[in-house]
Enzyme design. Sequence first.
Site, PDB file in Angstrom:
ATOM      1  N   HIS A 433       0.531  -1.340  -0.041  1.00 56.56           N
ATOM      2  CA  HIS A 433      -0.035  -0.041  -0.019  1.00 56.56           C
ATOM      3  C   HIS A 433       1.149   1.185  -0.037  1.00 56.56           C
ATOM      4  O   HIS A 433       0.393   2.000  -0.644  1.00 56.56           O
ATOM      5  CB  HIS A 433      -1.007  -0.133   1.179  1.00 56.56           C
ATOM      6  CG  HIS A 433      -2.319  -0.666   0.739  1.00 56.56           C
ATOM      7  ND1 HIS A 433      -3.075  -1.464   1.770  1.00 56.56           N
ATOM      8  CD2 HIS A 433      -2.757  -0.799  -0.286  1.00 56.56           C
ATOM      9  CE1 HIS A 433      -3.881  -2.074   1.168  1.00 56.56           C
ATOM     10  NE2 HIS A 433      -3.980  -1.790  -0.046  1.00 56.56           N
ATOM     11  N   ARG A 540     -31.926   3.178  -0.570  1.00 54.61           N
ATOM     12  CA  ARG A 540     -32.852   1.935  -0.310  1.00 54.61           C
ATOM     13  C   ARG A 540     -33.260   1.936   0.966  1.00 54.61           C
ATOM     14  O   ARG A 540     -32.662   1.260   1.959  1.00 54.61           O
ATOM     15  CB  ARG A 540     -31.958   0.951  -0.618  1.00 54.61           C
ATOM     16  CG  ARG A 540     -31.505   0.627  -2.196  1.00 54.61           C
ATOM     17  CD  ARG A 540     -30.849  -0.565  -2.195  1.00 54.61           C
ATOM     18  NE  ARG A 540     -30.889  -0.984  -3.845  1.00 54.61           N
ATOM     19  CZ  ARG A 540     -29.834  -0.761  -4.723  1.00 54.61           C
ATOM     20  NH1 ARG A 540     -28.758  -0.336  -4.180  1.00 54.61           N
ATOM     21  NH2 ARG A 540     -29.739  -1.063  -5.790  1.00 54.61           N
ATOM     22  N   ARG A 576     -36.181   6.517  -1.589  1.00 53.74           N
ATOM     23  CA  ARG A 576     -36.961   5.487  -2.310  1.00 53.74           C
ATOM     24  C   ARG A 576     -37.888   5.221  -1.399  1.00 53.74           C
ATOM     25  O   ARG A 576     -37.537   4.337  -0.243  1.00 53.74           O
ATOM     26  CB  ARG A 576     -36.133   4.593  -3.022  1.00 53.74           C
ATOM     27  CG  ARG A 576     -37.167   3.338  -3.852  1.00 53.74           C
ATOM     28  CD  ARG A 576     -36.336   2.469  -4.625  1.00 53.74           C
ATOM     29  NE  ARG A 576     -35.857   1.364  -3.783  1.00 53.74           N
ATOM     30  CZ  ARG A 576     -35.011   0.479  -4.180  1.00 53.74           C
ATOM     31  NH1 ARG A 576     -34.833   0.358  -5.726  1.00 53.74           N
ATOM     32  NH2 ARG A 576     -34.619  -0.516  -3.359  1.00 53.74           N
ATOM     33  N   GLU A 670     -38.329   0.305 -13.570  1.00 55.36           N
ATOM     34  CA  GLU A 670     -38.024  -0.972 -13.547  1.00 55.36           C
ATOM     35  C   GLU A 670     -38.605  -2.090 -14.124  1.00 55.36           C
ATOM     36  O   GLU A 670     -38.117  -3.381 -14.116  1.00 55.36           O
ATOM     37  CB  GLU A 670     -37.916  -1.525 -11.972  1.00 55.36           C
ATOM     38  CG  GLU A 670     -36.927  -0.309 -11.023  1.00 55.36           C
ATOM     39  CD  GLU A 670     -37.316  -0.981  -9.542  1.00 55.36           C
ATOM     40  OE1 GLU A 670     -36.296  -1.413  -9.134  1.00 55.36           O
ATOM     41  OE2 GLU A 670     -38.155  -0.199  -8.908  1.00 55.36           O
ATOM     42  N   ASN A 693     -31.387  -3.348 -12.639  1.00 50.59           N
ATOM     43  CA  ASN A 693     -31.372  -4.703 -12.083  1.00 50.59           C
ATOM     44  C   ASN A 693     -32.451  -5.298 -12.345  1.00 50.59           C
ATOM     45  O   ASN A 693     -32.672  -6.382 -12.871  1.00 50.59           O
ATOM     46  CB  ASN A 693     -30.887  -4.556 -10.476  1.00 50.59           C
ATOM     47  CG  ASN A 693     -29.741  -3.831 -10.118  1.00 50.59           C
ATOM     48  OD1 ASN A 693     -28.878  -3.673 -11.008  1.00 50.59           O
ATOM     49  ND2 ASN A 693     -29.677  -3.195  -9.054  1.00 50.59           N
ATOM     50  N   ASP A 694     -33.466  -4.639 -11.635  1.00 51.14           N
ATOM     51  CA  ASP A 694     -34.897  -5.164 -12.026  1.00 51.14           C
ATOM     52  C   ASP A 694     -35.328  -5.164 -13.654  1.00 51.14           C
ATOM     53  O   ASP A 694     -36.148  -6.270 -14.092  1.00 51.14           O
ATOM     54  CB  ASP A 694     -36.018  -4.567 -11.060  1.00 51.14           C
ATOM     55  CG  ASP A 694     -35.974  -5.219  -9.755  1.00 51.14           C
ATOM     56  OD1 ASP A 694     -35.943  -6.575  -9.567  1.00 51.14           O
ATOM     57  OD2 ASP A 694     -36.074  -4.530  -8.872  1.00 51.14           O
ATOM     58  N   ARG A 704     -33.112 -12.515 -11.165  1.00 48.01           N
ATOM     59  CA  ARG A 704     -31.823 -12.065 -10.523  1.00 48.01           C
ATOM     60  C   ARG A 704     -31.354 -13.004  -9.574  1.00 48.01           C
ATOM     61  O   ARG A 704     -30.153 -12.695  -9.337  1.00 48.01           O
ATOM     62  CB  ARG A 704     -31.844 -10.436 -10.442  1.00 48.01           C
ATOM     63  CG  ARG A 704     -32.679 -10.112  -9.191  1.00 48.01           C
ATOM     64  CD  ARG A 704     -32.960  -8.716  -9.365  1.00 48.01           C
ATOM     65  NE  ARG A 704     -32.301  -7.924  -8.264  1.00 48.01           N
ATOM     66  CZ  ARG A 704     -32.508  -6.784  -8.046  1.00 48.01           C
ATOM     67  NH1 ARG A 704     -33.462  -6.150  -8.469  1.00 48.01           N
ATOM     68  NH2 ARG A 704     -31.436  -6.033  -7.164  1.00 48.01           N
ATOM     69  N   CYS A 741     -29.974   4.088 -11.680  1.00 50.93           N
ATOM     70  CA  CYS A 741     -29.381   3.897 -10.115  1.00 50.93           C
ATOM     71  C   CYS A 741     -29.374   2.387 -10.052  1.00 50.93           C
ATOM     72  O   CYS A 741     -28.840   1.870  -8.956  1.00 50.93           O
ATOM     73  CB  CYS A 741     -30.497   4.638  -9.320  1.00 50.93           C
ATOM     74  SG  CYS A 741     -32.171   3.818  -9.190  1.00 50.93           S
TER      75      CYS A 741
HETATM   76  C1  PEP Z   1     -32.805  -1.983  -9.661  1.00 54.22           C
HETATM   77  O1  PEP Z   1     -33.590  -2.593  -9.591  1.00 54.22           O
HETATM   78  O2  PEP Z   1     -32.043  -1.565 -10.737  1.00 54.22           O
HETATM   79  C2  PEP Z   1     -32.735  -0.922  -8.246  1.00 54.22           C
HETATM   80  C3  PEP Z   1     -31.929   0.114  -8.196  1.00 54.22           C
HETATM   81  O3  PEP Z   1     -33.562  -1.423  -7.393  1.00 54.22           O
HETATM   82  P1  PEP Z   1     -33.046  -2.611  -6.066  1.00 54.22           P
HETATM   83  O4  PEP Z   1     -31.853  -3.437  -6.903  1.00 54.22           O
HETATM   84  O5  PEP Z   1     -33.078  -2.052  -5.045  1.00 54.22           O
HETATM   85  O6  PEP Z   1     -34.227  -3.662  -6.452  1.00 54.22           O
HETATM   86 MG    MG Z   2     -35.204  -2.790  -8.138  1.00 50.91          MG
END
Ligand code: PEP
Ligand code: MG
Length: 809
Positions: A433, A540, A576, A670, A693-694, A704, A741
């Site tokens: 480091h 979140r 959220r 989403e 993600n969703d 997922r 996000c």
């Molecule tokens: C997503 O679905 O991309 C999101 C940001 O919400 P989470 O990951 O909390 O479901």
């Molecule tokens: Mg989501």
Amino acid sequence: MTAVALHAPFAGWLAPLSSVPDPVFGEGMMGPGAAIDPTEAVLRAPAAAQVLSIPDSAHAVTLLLANGVELLMHIGLETVALGGRGFEAQVRAGDRVAVGDPLIRFDLDAVALAAKDLITPIVVVSEGARIVVERPGRLLAAGDRFASVEAGAAAAPQTRTGSIARRTIQISAPHGIHARPAARIVALLRPYVAEVTLRNGDAFANARSTTSLLALAAKHGQRIEAEASGADAEAALDALAAFAAERFGDEEGAEAPMKPSTQGGGGICASPGLAIGQAFHYRARTVAPPRDGAGVALEREALDAALRQTAAMQAGAIGEAHRALIEDPDLLATAQREIAEGRSAAHAWLVATEQAAAVLRATGDSLLMERAADLEDVGQQVVQALTGVEAAPPALPKSAILIAQDLLPSQFLALDQARLAGIVTAAGGPTAHVAILASSAGIPMIVAAGEGVLAIPEGQSIILDADAARIESEPAVDRLASVAQTIAERRERRAADASSAHELCHMADGTRIEVFANLGSLADAAAAVSTGAEGCGLLRTEFLFLDREHAPDEDEQRALYASIAATLGDRPLILRTLDIGGDKPVPYLPAAHEENPALGLRGVRLSLARPDLLETQLCAAVAGVPGEQCRIMVPMITDLAELRAVRAMLDRAIAAVGRSKPVALGVMIETPSAALLADQIAAEADFLSIGTNDLTQYALACDRGNAAVSAKVDALHPAVLRLIGMAAQGARSHGRWIGVCGGLAADTLAAPVLIGLGVTELSAPPAAIPAIKAAVRRLDMAACVALAERACAASCAQEVRTILKGAVQ
Ligand code: PEP
Ligand code: MG
């Protein structure tokens, strides 16, 4: 076990412990309890008890209750720093007291003025003990009953609801799980409650412990087994697997950002460059603390304070790794055991760090052995914070070429870098480091130069040519001039890079892109500010109250939202609303069995089915987060009707708390439905933010959380990109901004295509912010638009990746 009733030790306002603005108490690290904001100046015994300890500073007292539970009462926050001023102990350790007996008298006004806060945490510190606080949020008279305490089965293992999840994880990070990936894994898992264990052959690691993860010695290319248990086990492993696929955030060669090691002249280049200066020999000094402690509760408190103080001093990527060591649960457990055996906090912490360092050294792995130096460094820093004795850094002569056997990161940081021209160490390695620190500070460094360098006469004039791993003595005048020029130019460039993470982010063509952070805790908010986030693009909120038997009440939520807002300063906070259900069940809302929970009662659907929860949350949010900082975002929207229902509730909440300013209400994109109808939704939503993600799981019909299809869950799939494009067009048609996000926002490869599709805000985990800003600053809008078109025309995610990688070269 018998319950012992607690009576108010003084008159005051009874508050939940979580409202205490200090993570050690507020996040329950010391144990469960309550807090009282006092209105009188005598702390009395809340029950019959024996005094276990009371420090000389008389700001706190530990009691042993009749049922064997230890209770700590701590008057105000950070009052240990007052050194006893304004406090007067009325009892001594060993005294027996009856309920109502005075324990400590204090000067209410003087302490209120001098302390950070007067709120007084009252916590049970015995393992497994339970406290039931009766109706927090009311005024107490001295002596009013406010809680009861029960002893638990000592060290009862925490039971967590939920399932067991397993994954095999391929280590693709170039240097395996070294310190930074380990620290990042610990940070990644922080929002989850699941216990996560990793196995590499016969070695097991607690994934919440950096030292434990390091000792796993997981190398590039190896496959390790991950197992999680708890309510969000699947989600935790999802996140871990996704992060592993991203090489734990390590770029190729990230651990050694300097030039490839150059052997020659008896050393290795650890930080490139040329330096001119005079030889100066470093001699390290360390602090040896006393062995015996002054009482368990006192030493624990001292250790907590020192760990917090040391953590607050850490900065940058190395600081991130050091902070993770400071918060390491395994190190802490070892130190706590030592303290319980009567050792001083400093001695206990040294034992913990030295033991862990010995384990790393025993692996024989050169990278891990270098990490042992970090552990020792953190050990010394905490000891210095505890003892107040500083191993003073040497006074460097101007343009010093520092010569040392080896150097610790903290020793390096304590040096006056303005006087440091270069470093040569006899030992050490190029990825230690200290080498990374030197490199990012633009200070040339040669390591592993051999014992011979220790014989260079002090004061000798030399040129250190790190690129060639060579030391030149008695340099010629013209060579000196050209080297001096090069050094000056490199310093300027590095300084600009390091400081720009805190500047607003603009693309090369001047287009403004907001770079925000995703948060799941108060600690994340502080991390976000330190890494240069311009706001919070996704809080979140379900993660804040995940491991609960009861839904959080309005006061508790308001207090936490207010703390997060305050930590963010004047940066926007997009909160959220609860996104419960699907892969995020919570104990306080047991869900009916669903065949397909991801397609069931989750997100806004659950909120509308339980309007009481959403109402409470909206009131807490609009009351807790001031002015325009407050923005609300709704998850899992499929059409306008859901948004209208939430808007009506938000309007009622605004009226109920008597707030005059409007609050922006945004929608998460989403579901494919929301993306397809974005033009309708944007007519009434104040902003849109894409949860990739969703959106990916629903667009590609790939769960997922299902390992069998995880390879297909790629947000860069052209179908997902086209939905993002539609959503952006919908936002644009009504002049709304749209961000991302979901996890794709943290992927710097994806930044040009997202921006080319019309996204103007990226919100990612705090640690990813500087890299995103640097990547965005290199982009040009016209090129991004063209790239986005090509990506959307591709036939699969792999093709998109190939196109994007080609564009980076
Ligand atoms: C997503 O679905 O991309 C999101 C940001 O919400 P989470 O990951 O909390 O479901
Ligand atoms: Mg989501």
